[in-house]
Design a protein around this motif. Structure first.
Motif, PDB file in Angstrom:
ATOM      1  N   TRP A  22       5.118  -4.320   3.085  1.00 15.19           N
ATOM      2  CA  TRP A  22       5.682  -3.257   2.259  1.00 15.19           C
ATOM      3  C   TRP A  22       4.714  -2.090   2.171  1.00 15.19           C
ATOM      4  CZ3 TRP A  22       7.028  -6.602  -2.606  1.00 15.19           C
ATOM      5  CH2 TRP A  22       8.176  -7.342  -2.361  1.00 15.19           C
ATOM      6  N   PHE A  23       5.269  -0.871   2.183  1.00 16.30           N
ATOM      7  CA  PHE A  23       4.479   0.305   1.844  1.00 16.30           C
ATOM      8  C   PHE A  23       5.374   1.313   1.139  1.00 16.30           C
ATOM      9  CE2 PHE A  23       5.915   1.156   6.183  1.00 16.30           C
ATOM     10  CZ  PHE A  23       6.295   2.486   6.165  1.00 16.30           C
ATOM     11  N   ASP A  24       4.742   2.135   0.319  1.00 21.87           N
ATOM     12  CA  ASP A  24       5.441   3.159  -0.451  1.00 21.87           C
ATOM     13  C   ASP A  24       5.178   4.521   0.154  1.00 21.87           C
ATOM     14  OD1 ASP A  24       6.314   1.260  -2.281  1.00 21.87           O
ATOM     15  OD2 ASP A  24       4.739   1.695  -3.743  1.00 21.87           O
ATOM     16  N   LEU A  25       6.140   5.420  -0.048  1.00 22.47           N
ATOM     17  CA  LEU A  25       6.009   6.835   0.308  1.00 22.47           C
ATOM     18  C   LEU A  25       6.224   7.645  -0.956  1.00 22.47           C
ATOM     19  CD1 LEU A  25       8.197   6.867   3.542  1.00 22.47           C
ATOM     20  CD2 LEU A  25       5.706   6.980   3.429  1.00 22.47           C
ATOM     21  N   SER A  26       5.327   8.566  -1.226  1.00 18.49           N
ATOM     22  CA  SER A  26       5.438   9.377  -2.426  1.00 18.49           C
ATOM     23  C   SER A  26       5.018  10.811  -2.161  1.00 18.49           C
ATOM     24  CB  SER A  26       4.557   8.807  -3.540  1.00 18.49           C
ATOM     25  OG  SER A  26       4.628   9.637  -4.680  1.00 18.49           O
ATOM     26  N   ALA A  27       5.882  11.752  -2.538  1.00 18.23           N
ATOM     27  CA  ALA A  27       5.536  13.165  -2.449  1.00 18.23           C
ATOM     28  C   ALA A  27       4.824  13.629  -3.715  1.00 18.23           C
ATOM     29  CB  ALA A  27       6.787  14.005  -2.200  1.00 18.23           C
ATOM     30  N   HIS A  28       5.074  12.962  -4.849  1.00 16.26           N
ATOM     31  CA  HIS A  28       4.425  13.403  -6.093  1.00 16.26           C
ATOM     32  C   HIS A  28       3.127  12.663  -6.365  1.00 16.26           C
ATOM     33  CE1 HIS A  28       5.727   9.863  -8.335  1.00 16.26           C
ATOM     34  NE2 HIS A  28       6.962  10.089  -7.982  1.00 16.26           N
ATOM     35  N   GLY A  29       2.787  11.687  -5.559  1.00 15.31           N
ATOM     36  CA  GLY A  29       1.515  10.990  -5.710  1.00 15.31           C
ATOM     37  C   GLY A  29       1.640   9.693  -6.469  1.00 15.31           C
ATOM     38  N   PHE A  30       0.513   9.044  -6.716  1.00 15.59           N
ATOM     39  CA  PHE A  30       0.518   7.712  -7.287  1.00 15.59           C
ATOM     40  C   PHE A  30      -0.066   7.646  -8.698  1.00 15.59           C
ATOM     41  CE2 PHE A  30       1.101   7.045  -2.816  1.00 15.59           C
ATOM     42  CZ  PHE A  30       2.086   6.084  -2.802  1.00 15.59           C
ATOM     43  N   LEU A  31      -0.150   8.776  -9.356  1.00 15.85           N
ATOM     44  CA  LEU A  31      -0.530   8.789 -10.754  1.00 15.85           C
ATOM     45  C   LEU A  31       0.730   9.021 -11.572  1.00 15.85           C
ATOM     46  CD1 LEU A  31      -3.754  10.976 -10.565  1.00 15.85           C
ATOM     47  CD2 LEU A  31      -3.612   8.492 -10.692  1.00 15.85           C
ATOM     48  N   PRO A  32       0.781   8.508 -12.791  1.00 15.54           N
ATOM     49  CA  PRO A  32       1.977   8.747 -13.596  1.00 15.54           C
ATOM     50  C   PRO A  32       2.163  10.229 -13.890  1.00 15.54           C
ATOM     51  CG  PRO A  32       0.525   7.156 -14.669  1.00 15.54           C
ATOM     52  CD  PRO A  32      -0.206   7.728 -13.499  1.00 15.54           C
ATOM     53  N   PHE A  66       0.864  -1.172   0.000  1.00 14.76           N
ATOM     54  CA  PHE A  66       0.000   0.000   0.000  1.00 14.76           C
ATOM     55  C   PHE A  66       0.903   1.225   0.000  1.00 14.76           C
ATOM     56  CE2 PHE A  66       0.590  -1.485   4.307  1.00 14.76           C
ATOM     57  CZ  PHE A  66       0.894  -0.350   5.032  1.00 14.76           C
ATOM     58  N   GLY A  67       0.328   2.408  -0.200  1.00 17.69           N
ATOM     59  CA  GLY A  67       1.160   3.599  -0.280  1.00 17.69           C
ATOM     60  C   GLY A  67       0.518   4.819   0.333  1.00 17.69           C
ATOM     61  N   PHE A  68       1.395   5.668   0.863  1.00 15.92           N
ATOM     62  CA  PHE A  68       0.979   6.937   1.445  1.00 15.92           C
ATOM     63  C   PHE A  68       1.460   8.084   0.580  1.00 15.92           C
ATOM     64  CE2 PHE A  68       1.222   4.154   5.156  1.00 15.92           C
ATOM     65  CZ  PHE A  68       0.010   4.416   5.763  1.00 15.92           C
ATOM     66  N   HIS A  69       0.569   9.032   0.316  1.00  8.63           N
ATOM     67  CA  HIS A  69       0.937  10.278  -0.351  1.00  8.63           C
ATOM     68  C   HIS A  69       1.257  11.269   0.761  1.00  8.63           C
ATOM     69  CE1 HIS A  69      -0.291  13.534  -3.514  1.00  8.63           C
ATOM     70  NE2 HIS A  69       0.965  13.626  -3.148  1.00  8.63           N
ATOM     71  N   VAL A  70       2.503  11.721   0.820  1.00 10.46           N
ATOM     72  CA  VAL A  70       2.954  12.614   1.887  1.00 10.46           C
ATOM     73  C   VAL A  70       3.428  13.928   1.294  1.00 10.46           C
ATOM     74  CG1 VAL A  70       3.584  10.726   3.442  1.00 10.46           C
ATOM     75  CG2 VAL A  70       5.300  11.617   1.848  1.00 10.46           C
ATOM     76  N   GLU A  71       3.404  14.975   2.091  1.00  8.60           N
ATOM     77  CA  GLU A  71       3.858  16.280   1.606  1.00  8.60           C
ATOM     78  C   GLU A  71       5.335  16.242   1.239  1.00  8.60           C
ATOM     79  OE1 GLU A  71       4.187  20.789   3.297  1.00  8.60           O
ATOM     80  OE2 GLU A  71       2.335  19.684   3.729  1.00  8.60           O
ATOM     81  N   SER A  72       6.131  15.588   2.069  1.00 12.56           N
ATOM     82  CA  SER A  72       7.567  15.458   1.833  1.00 12.56           C
ATOM     83  C   SER A  72       8.033  14.126   2.402  1.00 12.56           C
ATOM     84  CB  SER A  72       8.318  16.604   2.518  1.00 12.56           C
ATOM     85  OG  SER A  72       9.714  16.394   2.434  1.00 12.56           O
ATOM     86  N   VAL A  73       8.874  13.428   1.674  1.00  9.91           N
ATOM     87  CA  VAL A  73       9.389  12.136   2.116  1.00  9.91           C
ATOM     88  C   VAL A  73      10.495  12.299   3.157  1.00  9.91           C
ATOM     89  CG1 VAL A  73      10.588  10.046   1.339  1.00  9.91           C
ATOM     90  CG2 VAL A  73       8.760  11.026  -0.057  1.00  9.91           C
ATOM     91  N   GLU A  74      11.238  13.389   3.098  1.00 12.58           N
ATOM     92  CA  GLU A  74      12.415  13.577   3.946  1.00 12.58           C
ATOM     93  C   GLU A  74      12.182  13.356   5.438  1.00 12.58           C
ATOM     94  OE1 GLU A  74      11.810  15.483   1.197  1.00 12.58           O
ATOM     95  OE2 GLU A  74      13.460  14.515   0.113  1.00 12.58           O
ATOM     96  N   PRO A  75      11.093  13.852   6.036  1.00  6.27           N
ATOM     97  CA  PRO A  75      10.913  13.640   7.477  1.00  6.27           C
ATOM     98  C   PRO A  75      10.835  12.161   7.881  1.00  6.27           C
ATOM     99  CG  PRO A  75       9.421  15.344   6.708  1.00  6.27           C
ATOM    100  CD  PRO A  75      10.050  14.720   5.493  1.00  6.27           C
ATOM    101  N   TYR A  76      10.471  11.296   6.956  1.00  5.94           N
ATOM    102  CA  TYR A  76      10.317   9.877   7.257  1.00  5.94           C
ATOM    103  C   TYR A  76      11.629   9.093   7.134  1.00  5.94           C
ATOM    104  CZ  TYR A  76       5.422  11.038   6.834  1.00  5.94           C
ATOM    105  OH  TYR A  76       4.197  11.616   7.005  1.00  5.94           O
ATOM    106  N   LEU A  77      12.588   9.645   6.425  1.00  6.37           N
ATOM    107  CA  LEU A  77      13.797   8.889   6.115  1.00  6.37           C
ATOM    108  C   LEU A  77      14.600   8.515   7.349  1.00  6.37           C
ATOM    109  CD1 LEU A  77      14.970  10.618   2.823  1.00  6.37           C
ATOM    110  CD2 LEU A  77      13.570   8.555   3.116  1.00  6.37           C
TER     111      LEU A  77
END
Length: 115
Positions: free
Chosen positions: A101-111, A62-73
């Motif tokens: 497994w999960f994904d983190l994305s700042a740009h979202g999950f659409l191409p 599954f995946g989360f759309h986040v404002e910025s990935v950096e805080p999670y790293l």
């Protein structure tokens, strides 16, 4: 949460099911046959199962759309890994305490280019 992925044996049949029964829209098809549908909020990835692969059919991630990935790293252990290759979707892959497994994305999950 904005993204759920399943490994399936027949992505087109599955995409047809979700588009015809639930009004989801097909927005992307990978060269390997994987299909991606959305209801406008949640993206459902129907990943083509490979006979030579070791990933079984069923729930994958599954995946989360986040404002910025950096805080999670630096706060997630193990540290999320940059997803390489030509993936147009999530930038990072991580695992929860149970190994899901999960994904983190700042740009979202659409191409890119799909609003």
């Amino acid at each position: 949460m904005r993204h759920i992925a399943f490994v399936v044996q027949d992505p087109k049949k599955m995409a047809d099911f979700y588009t015809s029964r639930f009004g989801m829209e097909l927005f992307h098809t990978d060269p390997d046959g994987s299909h991606f549908v959305t209801d406008g909020y949640v993206n459902l990835a129907l990943i083509q199962q490979r006979l030579d692969g070791d990933v079984p059919a069923g729930f994958n991630h599954f995946g989360f759309h986040v404002e910025s990935v950096e805080p999670y790293l630096d706060t997630l252990q193990p540290r999320p890994a940059l997803r390489g290759g030509d993936r147009p979707f999530a930038e990072y892959r991580a695992i929860d305490p149970e190994g899901n497994w999960f994904d983190l994305s700042a740009h979202g999950f659409l191409p890119p280019g799909v609003a």
